[in-house]
Write a protein that holds these residues in place. Structure first.
Motif, PDB file in Angstrom:
ATOM      1  N   GLY A 180       1.033  -1.153   0.020  1.00  0.00           N
ATOM      2  CA  GLY A 180       0.065  -0.144  -0.135  1.00  0.00           C
ATOM      3  C   GLY A 180       1.069   1.137   0.162  1.00  0.00           C
ATOM      4  N   TYR A 181       0.199   2.294   0.592  1.00  0.00           N
ATOM      5  CA  TYR A 181       0.899   3.516   0.588  1.00  0.00           C
ATOM      6  C   TYR A 181       2.252   3.562   1.087  1.00  0.00           C
ATOM      7  CZ  TYR A 181       1.825   8.400   2.148  1.00  0.00           C
ATOM      8  OH  TYR A 181       2.163   9.666   2.443  1.00  0.00           O
ATOM      9  N   ILE A 182       2.998   4.583   0.325  1.00  0.00           N
ATOM     10  CA  ILE A 182       4.281   4.804   0.850  1.00  0.00           C
ATOM     11  C   ILE A 182       4.603   6.552   0.854  1.00  0.00           C
ATOM     12  CG2 ILE A 182       5.629   2.697   0.196  1.00  0.00           C
ATOM     13  CD1 ILE A 182       6.614   4.215  -2.349  1.00  0.00           C
ATOM     14  N   LYS A 183       5.316   6.889   1.504  1.00  0.00           N
ATOM     15  CA  LYS A 183       5.607   8.469   1.594  1.00  0.00           C
ATOM     16  C   LYS A 183       6.094   9.058   0.509  1.00  0.00           C
ATOM     17  CE  LYS A 183       6.895  11.859   5.142  1.00  0.00           C
ATOM     18  NZ  LYS A 183       7.412  12.163   6.459  1.00  0.00           N
ATOM     19  N   GLU A 184       6.928   8.455  -0.299  1.00  0.00           N
ATOM     20  CA  GLU A 184       7.807   8.958  -1.328  1.00  0.00           C
ATOM     21  C   GLU A 184       8.278   8.091  -2.278  1.00  0.00           C
ATOM     22  OE1 GLU A 184      11.778  11.769  -1.951  1.00  0.00           O
ATOM     23  OE2 GLU A 184      11.602  10.700  -0.153  1.00  0.00           O
ATOM     24  N   PHE A 185       8.125   8.592  -3.550  1.00  0.00           N
ATOM     25  CA  PHE A 185       8.687   7.849  -4.637  1.00  0.00           C
ATOM     26  C   PHE A 185       8.879   8.692  -5.834  1.00  0.00           C
ATOM     27  CE2 PHE A 185       8.808   5.603  -8.885  1.00  0.00           C
ATOM     28  CZ  PHE A 185       9.573   4.401  -8.620  1.00  0.00           C
ATOM     29  N   SER A 186      10.171   9.066  -6.220  1.00  0.00           N
ATOM     30  CA  SER A 186      10.561   9.946  -7.165  1.00  0.00           C
ATOM     31  C   SER A 186      11.445   9.608  -7.995  1.00  0.00           C
ATOM     32  CB  SER A 186      11.027  11.477  -6.478  1.00  0.00           C
ATOM     33  OG  SER A 186      11.252  12.266  -7.446  1.00  0.00           O
ATOM     34  N   GLN A 187      11.402   9.504  -9.256  1.00  0.00           N
ATOM     35  CA  GLN A 187      12.153   8.907 -10.353  1.00  0.00           C
ATOM     36  C   GLN A 187      12.706  10.251 -11.136  1.00  0.00           C
ATOM     37  OE1 GLN A 187      11.127   5.458 -12.387  1.00  0.00           O
ATOM     38  NE2 GLN A 187      12.697   5.213 -13.767  1.00  0.00           N
ATOM     39  N   GLN A 188      14.079  10.232 -11.425  1.00  0.00           N
ATOM     40  CA  GLN A 188      14.414  11.407 -11.809  1.00  0.00           C
ATOM     41  C   GLN A 188      15.678  11.078 -12.745  1.00  0.00           C
ATOM     42  OE1 GLN A 188      15.461  14.176  -8.677  1.00  0.00           O
ATOM     43  NE2 GLN A 188      13.431  14.035  -7.795  1.00  0.00           N
ATOM     44  N   PRO A 189      16.072  12.015 -13.755  1.00  0.00           N
ATOM     45  CA  PRO A 189      17.301  11.834 -14.340  1.00  0.00           C
ATOM     46  C   PRO A 189      18.868  12.066 -13.339  1.00  0.00           C
ATOM     47  CG  PRO A 189      16.347  13.784 -14.942  1.00  0.00           C
ATOM     48  CD  PRO A 189      15.392  13.072 -14.156  1.00  0.00           C
ATOM     49  N   PRO A 190      19.836  11.725 -13.695  1.00  0.00           N
ATOM     50  CA  PRO A 190      20.973  12.111 -12.728  1.00  0.00           C
ATOM     51  C   PRO A 190      20.917  13.642 -12.499  1.00  0.00           C
ATOM     52  CG  PRO A 190      21.788  10.449 -14.486  1.00  0.00           C
ATOM     53  CD  PRO A 190      20.271  10.977 -15.150  1.00  0.00           C
ATOM     54  N   THR A 191      21.645  14.035 -11.501  1.00  0.00           N
ATOM     55  CA  THR A 191      21.755  15.325 -11.160  1.00  0.00           C
ATOM     56  C   THR A 191      22.845  15.884 -12.206  1.00  0.00           C
ATOM     57  OG1 THR A 191      23.332  15.005  -9.620  1.00  0.00           O
ATOM     58  CG2 THR A 191      21.329  15.429  -8.797  1.00  0.00           C
ATOM     59  N   LEU A 192      22.916  17.380 -12.180  1.00  0.00           N
ATOM     60  CA  LEU A 192      23.749  17.776 -13.176  1.00  0.00           C
ATOM     61  C   LEU A 192      25.365  17.481 -12.538  1.00  0.00           C
ATOM     62  CD1 LEU A 192      24.107  19.473 -15.757  1.00  0.00           C
ATOM     63  CD2 LEU A 192      24.213  21.502 -14.504  1.00  0.00           C
ATOM     64  N   ASP A 193      25.420  17.556 -11.318  1.00  0.00           N
ATOM     65  CA  ASP A 193      26.743  17.230 -10.774  1.00  0.00           C
ATOM     66  C   ASP A 193      27.251  15.755 -10.957  1.00  0.00           C
ATOM     67  OD1 ASP A 193      28.689  17.856  -8.443  1.00  0.00           O
ATOM     68  OD2 ASP A 193      28.226  15.940  -7.819  1.00  0.00           O
ATOM     69  N   GLU A 194      26.287  14.962 -11.066  1.00  0.00           N
ATOM     70  CA  GLU A 194      26.468  13.489 -11.470  1.00  0.00           C
ATOM     71  C   GLU A 194      27.067  13.333 -12.808  1.00  0.00           C
ATOM     72  OE1 GLU A 194      23.568  10.874  -8.407  1.00  0.00           O
ATOM     73  OE2 GLU A 194      22.880  12.095 -10.162  1.00  0.00           O
ATOM     74  N   ILE A 195      26.328  14.060 -13.626  1.00  0.00           N
ATOM     75  CA  ILE A 195      26.723  13.986 -15.316  1.00  0.00           C
ATOM     76  C   ILE A 195      28.160  14.640 -15.266  1.00  0.00           C
ATOM     77  CG2 ILE A 195      26.062  15.215 -17.340  1.00  0.00           C
ATOM     78  CD1 ILE A 195      23.045  14.730 -16.414  1.00  0.00           C
ATOM     79  N   PHE A 196      28.328  15.621 -14.658  1.00  0.00           N
ATOM     80  CA  PHE A 196      29.626  16.414 -14.541  1.00  0.00           C
ATOM     81  C   PHE A 196      30.657  15.633 -14.412  1.00  0.00           C
ATOM     82  CE2 PHE A 196      33.291  18.542 -12.658  1.00  0.00           C
ATOM     83  CZ  PHE A 196      33.397  19.627 -13.580  1.00  0.00           C
ATOM     84  N   ARG A 197      30.623  14.818 -13.287  1.00  0.00           N
ATOM     85  CA  ARG A 197      31.688  13.825 -12.820  1.00  0.00           C
ATOM     86  C   ARG A 197      31.590  12.751 -13.883  1.00  0.00           C
ATOM     87  NH1 ARG A 197      32.840  14.011  -7.214  1.00  0.00           N
ATOM     88  NH2 ARG A 197      31.770  15.835  -6.247  1.00  0.00           N
ATOM     89  N   LEU A 198      30.796  12.249 -14.517  1.00  0.00           N
ATOM     90  CA  LEU A 198      30.759  11.012 -15.324  1.00  0.00           C
ATOM     91  C   LEU A 198      31.486  11.694 -16.474  1.00  0.00           C
ATOM     92  CD1 LEU A 198      29.937   8.579 -16.532  1.00  0.00           C
ATOM     93  CD2 LEU A 198      27.922   9.568 -17.390  1.00  0.00           C
ATOM     94  N   LYS A 199      31.115  12.998 -17.052  1.00  0.00           N
ATOM     95  CA  LYS A 199      31.794  13.290 -18.515  1.00  0.00           C
ATOM     96  C   LYS A 199      33.281  13.735 -18.138  1.00  0.00           C
ATOM     97  CE  LYS A 199      29.729  13.316 -21.760  1.00  0.00           C
ATOM     98  NZ  LYS A 199      29.657  12.368 -22.469  1.00  0.00           N
ATOM     99  N   ALA A 200      33.552  14.372 -16.741  1.00  0.00           N
ATOM    100  CA  ALA A 200      34.743  14.874 -16.530  1.00  0.00           C
ATOM    101  C   ALA A 200      35.657  13.442 -16.296  1.00  0.00           C
ATOM    102  CB  ALA A 200      34.639  15.963 -15.627  1.00  0.00           C
ATOM    103  N   GLY A 201      35.038  12.380 -16.079  1.00  0.00           N
ATOM    104  CA  GLY A 201      35.853  11.191 -15.555  1.00  0.00           C
ATOM    105  C   GLY A 201      36.493  11.248 -13.988  1.00  0.00           C
ATOM    106  N   VAL A 202      35.485  12.018 -13.474  1.00  0.00           N
ATOM    107  CA  VAL A 202      35.765  11.999 -11.840  1.00  0.00           C
ATOM    108  C   VAL A 202      35.029  11.153 -11.003  1.00  0.00           C
ATOM    109  CG1 VAL A 202      35.655  13.950 -10.087  1.00  0.00           C
ATOM    110  CG2 VAL A 202      36.525  14.639 -12.200  1.00  0.00           C
ATOM    111  N   SER A 203      35.637  10.528 -10.296  1.00  0.00           N
ATOM    112  CA  SER A 203      34.874   9.489  -9.203  1.00  0.00           C
ATOM    113  C   SER A 203      34.247  10.440  -8.220  1.00  0.00           C
ATOM    114  CB  SER A 203      35.942   8.516  -8.442  1.00  0.00           C
ATOM    115  OG  SER A 203      35.372   7.984  -7.406  1.00  0.00           O
ATOM    116  N   HIS A 204      33.021   9.600  -7.807  1.00  0.00           N
ATOM    117  CA  HIS A 204      32.274  10.251  -6.911  1.00  0.00           C
ATOM    118  C   HIS A 204      32.830  10.092  -5.442  1.00  0.00           C
ATOM    119  CE1 HIS A 204      28.248  11.225  -8.986  1.00  0.00           C
ATOM    120  NE2 HIS A 204      28.795  10.081  -9.944  1.00  0.00           N
ATOM    121  N   GLU A 205      33.883   9.089  -5.282  1.00  0.00           N
ATOM    122  CA  GLU A 205      34.381   8.886  -3.833  1.00  0.00           C
ATOM    123  C   GLU A 205      35.269  10.226  -3.723  1.00  0.00           C
ATOM    124  OE1 GLU A 205      33.321   6.549  -2.289  1.00  0.00           O
ATOM    125  OE2 GLU A 205      32.277   5.646  -3.838  1.00  0.00           O
TER     126      GLU A 205
END
Length: 298
Positions: free
Chosen positions: A273-298
């Protein structure tokens, strides 16, 4: 409208900018991003005529830059510079007069701009007597007070706290509403994502992203889910196609191999039944920047 077409610039063996092209319409904001040394400042200097490109063109409303066009530009360089012995009013009037605005006009407009940026001081105060943050605001005012048609801001949010960053965002939006063409660089992807209509990312001088900000995010697919559910982290990781799960005080952030996995996650999370939150989104711009720049999230 600003048109940049096939700009190239080399310093010795280093290709600082390679075949760079983009267009910014009137009333549009472009966020220019990239790691240090990616070519952002070189791009600004070529746009403003401070540095000659090896090849390529920069056009303003279809014409090369002229002295008259320069008077309609507002430029905030990364290297800040104010005359500390001048008063706020003298400093701002001086820079505005260089752009062709009469001191009487600037003096009349100055109190409103100081109020908008919440400058702690009076027009008659010496620059040296202001805090570093308020000095930075004065330089921003000097960049914008003549209502430029083209605004170029090199790292304008650097050193600003969230409150003052919001004040700057409001100032940029004000010029956008007046039809100004605006390009700025920033390492804070939150600022870029919030106010940029378009996005250009450079990596070692080459363009790796160029387009509408929302379209760029959506092109990476809705591969992030934010969820509050009775399911445990272990149960969520067991769902095929869920590649990572982070938990923060009962709120989960899931990374998906493919956006379609979201349907499976939703079905599992809501099976009771009911849950408080479910939100499906594209990656954040920060995540895309790290991906394209080749920078790890760690």
């Amino acid at each position: 409208m600003l048109q940049v077409e096939n700009l190239n610039k080399r310093f010795g063996s280093m290709q600082a900018v390679k075949d760079e092209s983009f267009t910014i319409q009137d009333g549009e904001i472009l966020g220019l991003i990239g790691q240090n040394g990616a070519g952002k400042t070189t791009t600004f200097r070529m746009i403003l005529g401070l540095l000659a490109p090896d090849s390529g063109t920069v056009l303003w409303n279809g014409q090369p830059f002229s002295r008259k066009v320069q008077d309609t530009v507002g430029f905030l360089p990364e290297e800040r510079g104010l005359y500390l012995k001048m008063s706020v009013e003298e400093q701002v009037c001086y820079f505005a007069e260089l752009r062709g605005q009469k001191p009487a006009v600037t003096k009349a407009k100055l109190p409103e701009w100081m109020a908008q940026f919440d400058v702690k001081g009076k027009p008659t105060d010496k620059i040296k007597d202001l805090s570093k943050g308020n000095q930075q605001k004065v330089q921003l005012i000097a960049t914008l007070i003549h209502d430029p048609k083209l605004v170029v801001l090199d790292e304008p949010f650097s050193g600003l706290d969230p409150v003052n960053a919001s004040l700057l965002e409001a100032g940029i939006e004000r010029l956008k509403a007046q039809g100004a063409t605006i390009i700025f660089s920033s390492h804070d992807m939150g600022n870029v994502e919030k106010i940029s209509d378009r996005l250009l990312m450079l990596r070692q001088g080459e363009t790796v992203l160029n387009g509408a900000t929302n379209a760029i995010r959506e092109s990476f697919g809705d591969t992030r889910i934010f969820l509050q559910s009775p399911l445990s982290q272990t149960e969520l990781l067991a769902i095929e196609g869920v590649t990572a799960v982070k938990e923060n005080h009962g709120r989960f952030e899931l990374t998906l191999a493919d956006a379609s996995v979201g349907q499976t996650v939703f079905a599992a999370a809501t099976k009771n039944g009911y849950i408080k939150e479910f939100s499906q989104q594209p990656p954040t711009l920060d995540e895309i920047f790290r991906l394209k720049a080749g920078v790890s999230h760690e």
